[in-house]
Motif scaffolding. Structure first.
Motif, PDB file in Angstrom:
ATOM      1  N   VAL A 139       1.260   2.947   5.879  1.00 59.62           N
ATOM      2  CA  VAL A 139       1.866   2.212   4.766  1.00 59.62           C
ATOM      3  C   VAL A 139       1.488   2.892   3.463  1.00 59.62           C
ATOM      4  O   VAL A 139       0.528   3.660   3.398  1.00 59.62           O
ATOM      5  CB  VAL A 139       1.413   0.738   4.756  1.00 59.62           C
ATOM      6  CG1 VAL A 139       1.801   0.043   6.051  1.00 59.62           C
ATOM      7  CG2 VAL A 139      -0.089   0.639   4.525  1.00 59.62           C
ATOM      8  N   SER A 140       2.224   2.592   2.410  1.00 53.44           N
ATOM      9  CA  SER A 140       1.958   3.205   1.107  1.00 53.44           C
ATOM     10  C   SER A 140       1.655   2.166   0.032  1.00 53.44           C
ATOM     11  O   SER A 140       1.450   2.507  -1.119  1.00 53.44           O
ATOM     12  CB  SER A 140       3.156   4.049   0.670  1.00 53.44           C
ATOM     13  OG  SER A 140       4.330   3.255   0.627  1.00 53.44           O
ATOM     14  N   GLU A 141       1.656   0.908   0.422  1.00 54.59           N
ATOM     15  CA  GLU A 141       1.299  -0.138  -0.538  1.00 54.59           C
ATOM     16  C   GLU A 141       0.533  -1.243   0.175  1.00 54.59           C
ATOM     17  O   GLU A 141       0.655  -1.428   1.385  1.00 54.59           O
ATOM     18  CB  GLU A 141       2.539  -0.709  -1.215  1.00 54.59           C
ATOM     19  CG  GLU A 141       3.551  -1.312  -0.258  1.00 54.59           C
ATOM     20  CD  GLU A 141       4.802  -1.786  -0.982  1.00 54.59           C
ATOM     21  OE1 GLU A 141       5.422  -2.738  -0.485  1.00 54.59           O
ATOM     22  OE2 GLU A 141       5.151  -1.213  -2.033  1.00 54.59           O
ATOM     23  N   GLN A 142      -0.286  -1.958  -0.587  1.00 56.55           N
ATOM     24  CA  GLN A 142      -1.120  -2.987   0.014  1.00 56.55           C
ATOM     25  C   GLN A 142      -0.255  -4.132   0.559  1.00 56.55           C
ATOM     26  O   GLN A 142       0.771  -4.481  -0.025  1.00 56.55           O
ATOM     27  CB  GLN A 142      -2.121  -3.519  -1.006  1.00 56.55           C
ATOM     28  CG  GLN A 142      -1.481  -4.305  -2.135  1.00 56.55           C
ATOM     29  CD  GLN A 142      -2.496  -4.847  -3.103  1.00 56.55           C
ATOM     30  OE1 GLN A 142      -2.684  -4.303  -4.191  1.00 56.55           O
ATOM     31  NE2 GLN A 142      -3.159  -5.931  -2.720  1.00 56.55           N
ATOM     32  N   PRO A 143      -0.669  -4.716   1.687  1.00 51.86           N
ATOM     33  CA  PRO A 143       0.071  -5.863   2.224  1.00 51.86           C
ATOM     34  C   PRO A 143      -0.086  -7.080   1.318  1.00 51.86           C
ATOM     35  O   PRO A 143      -1.036  -7.173   0.539  1.00 51.86           O
ATOM     36  CB  PRO A 143      -0.578  -6.097   3.589  1.00 51.86           C
ATOM     37  CG  PRO A 143      -1.920  -5.462   3.504  1.00 51.86           C
ATOM     38  CD  PRO A 143      -1.785  -4.316   2.551  1.00 51.86           C
ATOM     39  N   SER A 144       0.825  -7.997   1.453  1.00 59.19           N
ATOM     40  CA  SER A 144       0.773  -9.201   0.616  1.00 59.19           C
ATOM     41  C   SER A 144      -0.317 -10.142   1.098  1.00 59.19           C
ATOM     42  O   SER A 144      -0.762 -10.074   2.256  1.00 59.19           O
ATOM     43  CB  SER A 144       2.118  -9.919   0.656  1.00 59.19           C
ATOM     44  OG  SER A 144       2.354 -10.448   1.955  1.00 59.19           O
ATOM     45  N   LEU A 145      -0.729 -11.047   0.221  1.00 59.19           N
ATOM     46  CA  LEU A 145      -1.753 -12.024   0.572  1.00 59.19           C
ATOM     47  C   LEU A 145      -1.278 -12.920   1.717  1.00 59.19           C
ATOM     48  O   LEU A 145      -2.059 -13.270   2.608  1.00 59.19           O
ATOM     49  CB  LEU A 145      -2.103 -12.872  -0.651  1.00 59.19           C
ATOM     50  CG  LEU A 145      -3.216 -13.909  -0.457  1.00 59.19           C
ATOM     51  CD1 LEU A 145      -4.516 -13.237  -0.050  1.00 59.19           C
ATOM     52  CD2 LEU A 145      -3.407 -14.719  -1.744  1.00 59.19           C
ATOM     53  N   SER A 146      -0.002 -13.268   1.720  1.00 59.43           N
ATOM     54  CA  SER A 146       0.523 -14.128   2.785  1.00 59.43           C
ATOM     55  C   SER A 146       0.496 -13.413   4.133  1.00 59.43           C
ATOM     56  O   SER A 146       0.211 -14.039   5.164  1.00 59.43           O
ATOM     57  CB  SER A 146       1.952 -14.579   2.461  1.00 59.43           C
ATOM     58  OG  SER A 146       2.823 -13.462   2.375  1.00 59.43           O
ATOM     59  N   GLN A 147       0.763 -12.100   4.148  1.00 56.34           N
ATOM     60  CA  GLN A 147       0.680 -11.332   5.396  1.00 56.34           C
ATOM     61  C   GLN A 147      -0.739 -11.334   5.942  1.00 56.34           C
ATOM     62  O   GLN A 147      -0.952 -11.483   7.147  1.00 56.34           O
ATOM     63  CB  GLN A 147       1.145  -9.888   5.157  1.00 56.34           C
ATOM     64  CG  GLN A 147       2.632  -9.710   4.976  1.00 56.34           C
ATOM     65  CD  GLN A 147       2.991  -8.267   4.684  1.00 56.34           C
ATOM     66  OE1 GLN A 147       2.504  -7.669   3.717  1.00 56.34           O
ATOM     67  NE2 GLN A 147       3.836  -7.698   5.532  1.00 56.34           N
ATOM     68  N   ILE A 148      -1.699 -11.160   5.062  1.00 61.66           N
ATOM     69  CA  ILE A 148      -3.105 -11.154   5.477  1.00 61.66           C
ATOM     70  C   ILE A 148      -3.518 -12.524   5.994  1.00 61.66           C
ATOM     71  O   ILE A 148      -4.151 -12.643   7.060  1.00 61.66           O
ATOM     72  CB  ILE A 148      -4.007 -10.726   4.293  1.00 61.66           C
ATOM     73  CG1 ILE A 148      -3.722  -9.281   3.911  1.00 61.66           C
ATOM     74  CG2 ILE A 148      -5.485 -10.907   4.649  1.00 61.66           C
ATOM     75  CD1 ILE A 148      -4.412  -8.827   2.641  1.00 61.66           C
ATOM     76  N   GLN A 149      -3.149 -13.561   5.279  1.00 58.01           N
ATOM     77  CA  GLN A 149      -3.537 -14.921   5.659  1.00 58.01           C
ATOM     78  C   GLN A 149      -2.937 -15.331   7.000  1.00 58.01           C
ATOM     79  O   GLN A 149      -3.545 -16.120   7.739  1.00 58.01           O
ATOM     80  CB  GLN A 149      -3.131 -15.896   4.558  1.00 58.01           C
ATOM     81  CG  GLN A 149      -3.986 -15.774   3.300  1.00 58.01           C
ATOM     82  CD  GLN A 149      -3.536 -16.680   2.178  1.00 58.01           C
ATOM     83  OE1 GLN A 149      -2.359 -17.072   2.105  1.00 58.01           O
ATOM     84  NE2 GLN A 149      -4.465 -17.035   1.279  1.00 58.01           N
ATOM     85  N   GLN A 150      -1.773 -14.816   7.343  1.00 56.22           N
ATOM     86  CA  GLN A 150      -1.167 -15.120   8.635  1.00 56.22           C
ATOM     87  C   GLN A 150      -1.985 -14.559   9.797  1.00 56.22           C
ATOM     88  O   GLN A 150      -1.971 -15.111  10.899  1.00 56.22           O
ATOM     89  CB  GLN A 150       0.253 -14.538   8.690  1.00 56.22           C
ATOM     90  CG  GLN A 150       1.273 -15.317   7.860  1.00 56.22           C
ATOM     91  CD  GLN A 150       2.631 -14.635   7.829  1.00 56.22           C
ATOM     92  OE1 GLN A 150       2.871 -13.674   8.552  1.00 56.22           O
ATOM     93  NE2 GLN A 150       3.520 -15.137   6.982  1.00 56.22           N
ATOM     94  N   LEU A 151      -2.719 -13.467   9.542  1.00 54.02           N
ATOM     95  CA  LEU A 151      -3.491 -12.817  10.606  1.00 54.02           C
ATOM     96  C   LEU A 151      -4.935 -13.307  10.695  1.00 54.02           C
ATOM     97  O   LEU A 151      -5.561 -13.206  11.755  1.00 54.02           O
ATOM     98  CB  LEU A 151      -3.501 -11.290  10.389  1.00 54.02           C
ATOM     99  CG  LEU A 151      -2.154 -10.577  10.520  1.00 54.02           C
ATOM    100  CD1 LEU A 151      -2.330  -9.087  10.258  1.00 54.02           C
ATOM    101  CD2 LEU A 151      -1.535 -10.803  11.898  1.00 54.02           C
ATOM    102  N   LEU A 152      -5.480 -13.818   9.609  1.00 51.89           N
ATOM    103  CA  LEU A 152      -6.894 -14.202   9.591  1.00 51.89           C
ATOM    104  C   LEU A 152      -7.295 -15.188  10.699  1.00 51.89           C
ATOM    105  O   LEU A 152      -8.421 -15.102  11.204  1.00 51.89           O
ATOM    106  CB  LEU A 152      -7.270 -14.760   8.215  1.00 51.89           C
ATOM    107  CG  LEU A 152      -7.371 -13.729   7.085  1.00 51.89           C
ATOM    108  CD1 LEU A 152      -7.732 -14.396   5.764  1.00 51.89           C
ATOM    109  CD2 LEU A 152      -8.388 -12.647   7.422  1.00 51.89           C
TER     110      LEU A 152
END
Length: 269
Positions: free
Chosen positions: A135-148
């Motif tokens: 990837v070339s940009e940081q993932p969104s906060l919602s994407q991260i929270q879905q995986l936590l």
């Protein structure tokens, strides 16, 4: 004529004896072995005759191939891929080596209160440092929270008697932070079993040393300074029967909006 034949035969026996004698007195020197495995390179220095070092390399590559085949996140046939595809609470039979590494990883997770966590695989993938595309940009906060919710070492259950691992949630395993060090130990133990007591084993920046060089000097390694556009030595270390591993954010990373994001990830956030 007969004397000539006997003399020729005698010379042949002497030549064979001389060559045989040479093989037994082959000098033990620093030999260098290198190759590629586990998605990285390995370099090994050992004090032994060249012929023995060449024979040992076959065994070394067999060890590395086995660890990679079982603990790779890229190979669909690996133990970790089978675990990834398994259902919740479904025991997955894995190798003794995989059991050993997973169990040790979970112990370290408990000691570090979850800051070291082998279930970080989905986040590693999301940030572009796993089997998925870069990837070339940081993932969104919602994407991260879905995986936590799927990150957490307590969700992995090891049954050493049955040699199985299972999970209480749809989590995955990534042993990249421990498997190479484990492979270093396996190679070191293999060399010791073959009566090699002086060596330096390195796999992807993780090292273990034993003994000294033929001159009596300790094994010396260079720690690289953390600069992106140049290679410079930060410090020289002498290893006296010890192991060392380094990691940094200046080789495996991407930049987004002027911020550098590396492969070192906090599993809690």
């Amino acid at each position: 004529m007969r004397k000539h034949v006997l003399f020729t035969v005698l010379k042949a026996y002497l030549l064979v004896g001389f060559l045989t004698g040479c093989s037994f007195t082959e000098k033990a020197e620093v030999q260098s072995l290198y190759g590629y495995s586990m998605g990285t390179s390995y370099h090994i220095k050992l004090v032994t005759p060249l012929s023995k070092a060449q024979r040992l390399q076959l065994g070394i590559e067999g060890i590395l191939a086995d660890v990679n085949a079982r603990m790779s996140t890229y190979l669909t046939s690996s133990d970790l891929s089978k675990f990834k595809g398994s259902a919740t609470n479904e025991p997955v039979t894995v190798s003794e080596r995989t059991i050993s590494v997973v169990q040790r990883a979970l112990e370290i997770s408990a000691i570090t209160q979850g800051y070291f966590d082998p279930t970080i695989a989905p986040l590693v993938d999301l940030w572009g440092f796993g089997p998925s595309a870069k990837v070339s940009e940081q993932p969104s906060l919602s994407q991260i929270q879905q995986l936590l919710p799927f990150i957490g070492y307590r969700q992995v259950i090891v049954d050493t008697s049955k040699k199985t691992i299972s999970k209480s949630a749809q989590t995955e395993l990534d042993l990249s932070a421990i498997a190479k060090g484990y492979a270093v130990d396996l190679v070191a133990e293999y060399l010791i079993s073959k009566d090699i007591s002086n060596f330096l084993v390195e796999i992807g920046g993780e090292m273990r040393s034993s003994g000294v060089k033929p001159t009596g000097e300790l094994w010396r390694i260079a720690i690289e300074a953390p600069y992106i556009n140049e290679q410079r030595v930060y410090e020289i270390l002498e290893l006296d029967g010890m192991a060392i591993a380094t990691s940094g954010d200046y080789r495996n990373y991407f930049e987004s909006e002027g911020i550098r994001y590396s492969h070192t990830i906090n599993p809690k956030t």
